[in-house]
Design an enzyme around this catalytic site. Structure first.
Site, PDB file in Angstrom:
ATOM      1  N   HIS A  72       0.990  -1.186   0.081  1.00  0.00           N
ATOM      2  CA  HIS A  72      -0.035   0.025   0.032  1.00  0.00           C
ATOM      3  C   HIS A  72       1.037   1.296   0.004  1.00  0.00           C
ATOM      4  O   HIS A  72       2.136   1.050   0.266  1.00  0.00           O
ATOM      5  CB  HIS A  72      -0.913   0.166   1.391  1.00  0.00           C
ATOM      6  CG  HIS A  72      -2.036  -1.089   1.138  1.00  0.00           C
ATOM      7  ND1 HIS A  72      -2.991  -0.563   0.081  1.00  0.00           N
ATOM      8  CD2 HIS A  72      -2.312  -1.880   1.648  1.00  0.00           C
ATOM      9  CE1 HIS A  72      -4.028  -1.559   0.306  1.00  0.00           C
ATOM     10  NE2 HIS A  72      -3.661  -2.722   1.229  1.00  0.00           N
ATOM     11  N   THR A  73       0.205   2.487  -0.383  1.00  0.00           N
ATOM     12  CA  THR A  73       1.024   3.659  -0.375  1.00  0.00           C
ATOM     13  C   THR A  73       1.599   3.881   1.023  1.00  0.00           C
ATOM     14  O   THR A  73       0.778   4.085   1.994  1.00  0.00           O
ATOM     15  CB  THR A  73       0.233   4.650  -0.802  1.00  0.00           C
ATOM     16  OG1 THR A  73      -0.497   4.536  -2.043  1.00  0.00           O
ATOM     17  CG2 THR A  73       0.891   5.952  -1.207  1.00  0.00           C
ATOM     18  N   LEU A  74       2.664   4.097   1.119  1.00  0.00           N
ATOM     19  CA  LEU A  74       3.566   4.703   2.204  1.00  0.00           C
ATOM     20  C   LEU A  74       3.761   5.775   2.316  1.00  0.00           C
ATOM     21  O   LEU A  74       3.882   6.703   3.648  1.00  0.00           O
ATOM     22  CB  LEU A  74       4.813   3.743   2.543  1.00  0.00           C
ATOM     23  CG  LEU A  74       4.579   2.224   2.296  1.00  0.00           C
ATOM     24  CD1 LEU A  74       6.183   1.394   2.607  1.00  0.00           C
ATOM     25  CD2 LEU A  74       4.006   1.699   3.601  1.00  0.00           C
ATOM     26  N   GLN A  75       3.785   6.613   1.010  1.00  0.00           N
ATOM     27  CA  GLN A  75       3.927   8.049   1.187  1.00  0.00           C
ATOM     28  C   GLN A  75       3.356   8.653  -0.144  1.00  0.00           C
ATOM     29  O   GLN A  75       3.201   8.209  -1.131  1.00  0.00           O
ATOM     30  CB  GLN A  75       5.200   8.351   1.405  1.00  0.00           C
ATOM     31  CG  GLN A  75       6.250   8.021   0.100  1.00  0.00           C
ATOM     32  CD  GLN A  75       7.734   8.349   0.514  1.00  0.00           C
ATOM     33  OE1 GLN A  75       8.248   8.644   1.593  1.00  0.00           O
ATOM     34  NE2 GLN A  75       8.419   8.442  -0.634  1.00  0.00           N
ATOM     35  N   TRP A  82      -3.945  10.058   2.323  1.00  0.00           N
ATOM     36  CA  TRP A  82      -2.776  10.987   2.438  1.00  0.00           C
ATOM     37  C   TRP A  82      -3.097  12.453   2.126  1.00  0.00           C
ATOM     38  O   TRP A  82      -2.618  13.137   1.154  1.00  0.00           O
ATOM     39  CB  TRP A  82      -1.599  10.432   2.042  1.00  0.00           C
ATOM     40  CG  TRP A  82      -1.010   9.720   2.534  1.00  0.00           C
ATOM     41  CD1 TRP A  82      -1.443   8.102   2.188  1.00  0.00           C
ATOM     42  CD2 TRP A  82       0.127   9.397   3.261  1.00  0.00           C
ATOM     43  NE1 TRP A  82      -0.343   7.332   3.008  1.00  0.00           N
ATOM     44  CE2 TRP A  82       0.217   7.887   3.757  1.00  0.00           C
ATOM     45  CE3 TRP A  82       0.740  10.297   4.097  1.00  0.00           C
ATOM     46  CZ2 TRP A  82       1.365   7.591   4.826  1.00  0.00           C
ATOM     47  CZ3 TRP A  82       1.624   9.855   5.129  1.00  0.00           C
ATOM     48  CH2 TRP A  82       1.891   8.575   5.422  1.00  0.00           C
TER      49      TRP A  82
END
Length: 264
Positions: free
Chosen positions: A42-45, A149
């Site tokens: 998954h998107t970490l940043q 985010w």
């Protein structure tokens, strides 16, 4: 009842009418959009991002603004994105942070508005309702370690009164006469508070003209000082007459650059 939309690659569960189903569907949208099941993927940043969003209340309405740059790291990759969107005649939402996550939330909110319209009972989703829904969705997703985010600013008129709120990716939220996200929290917020306190000292609120000029001043300062900002921004004015959105160029002046020496 849950509406299921089938795309080319994934089947995304959309919203039921209750809040619990809505938050779960939003999380399902994010998971399906990623196309992966392994949590490590998954998107970490954030990848492609937008910077500050600004908003302030004036006498009779609210004004919010966001520039049009999408940054890929330090690369100014896209220069004509829109980070604020109109939901109805009394509500506008703006976002900073990851643009893909913003678009996911935007589609979800627009689907809610379509469902409201299809029911045909005259119900209009007000800004406080949108604020509450975003707060629950963002908190729900962060609790599952799959956050959106983004930081969102919700602006509009709630029962004839100006409404302005802030929600971050952790689900922390509040309402205030002026809000800002990103670098704007450090560079633009002091300017907005100074202008609003100055008006309050004379026993009045900012006028619409003063609020729009304040947004222009803040966007100009951000363009000078924030490397991820841009010289073109969208501004939305919400009043009892409806929502007006336009794109404005920053009125910048770089003549002083000739006097900056010693860095080459």
């Amino acid at each position: 009842p849950v509406l299921v939309i089938i795309s080319q690659e994934v089947s995304i569960a959309m919203f039921a009418l209750d809040l619990g189903s809505s938050t779960n569907a939003a999380a399902a949208m994010k998971k399906a959009a990623c196309g992966v099941t392994d949590a490590r993927q998954h998107t970490l940043q954030p990848t492609l991002t937008g910077t500050s969003t600004l908003g302030c209340v004036f006498d009779g309405g609210v004004v919010i603004s966001a520039d049009k740059l999408g940054s890929y790291g330090s690369l100014a990759k896209t220069r004509n994105i829109t980070r604020l969107f109109k939901l109805n005649d009394c509500t506008v939402v703006a976002a900073s942070g990851d643009l893909a996550d913003m678009q996911c939330i935007q589609r979800a909110l627009e689907e809610m508005i379509i469902n409201d319209t299809c029911v045909g009972d005259g119900h209009v989703r007000k800004p406080a309702a949108v604020h509450g829904w975003l707060t629950r969705v963002l908190y729900n997703c962060r609790s599952k370690f799959k956050p959106f985010w983004n930081t969102f600013v919700v602006a509009g008129l709630q029962d004839g009164k100006a409404f302005l709120s802030y929600i971050d990716k952790l689900g922390m939220s509040f309402s205030a006469p002026s809000v800002s996200s990103g670098f704007g929290a450090y560079l633009a917020q002091p300017l907005m508070r100074e202008a609003m306190d100055g008006a309050a000292a004379t026993g009045r609120q900012l006028t619409r003209t003063e609020a729009v000029a304040l947004m222009a001043q803040c966007q100009r300062v951000l363009y000078y000082r924030d490397a991820r900002s841009f010289d073109k921004y969208d501004i939305a004015v919400i009043t009892s007459a409806g929502v007006e959105i336009e794109t404005v160029d920053v009125d910048s002046n770089w003549e002083v650059a000739d006097y900056v020496k010693g860095y080459i």
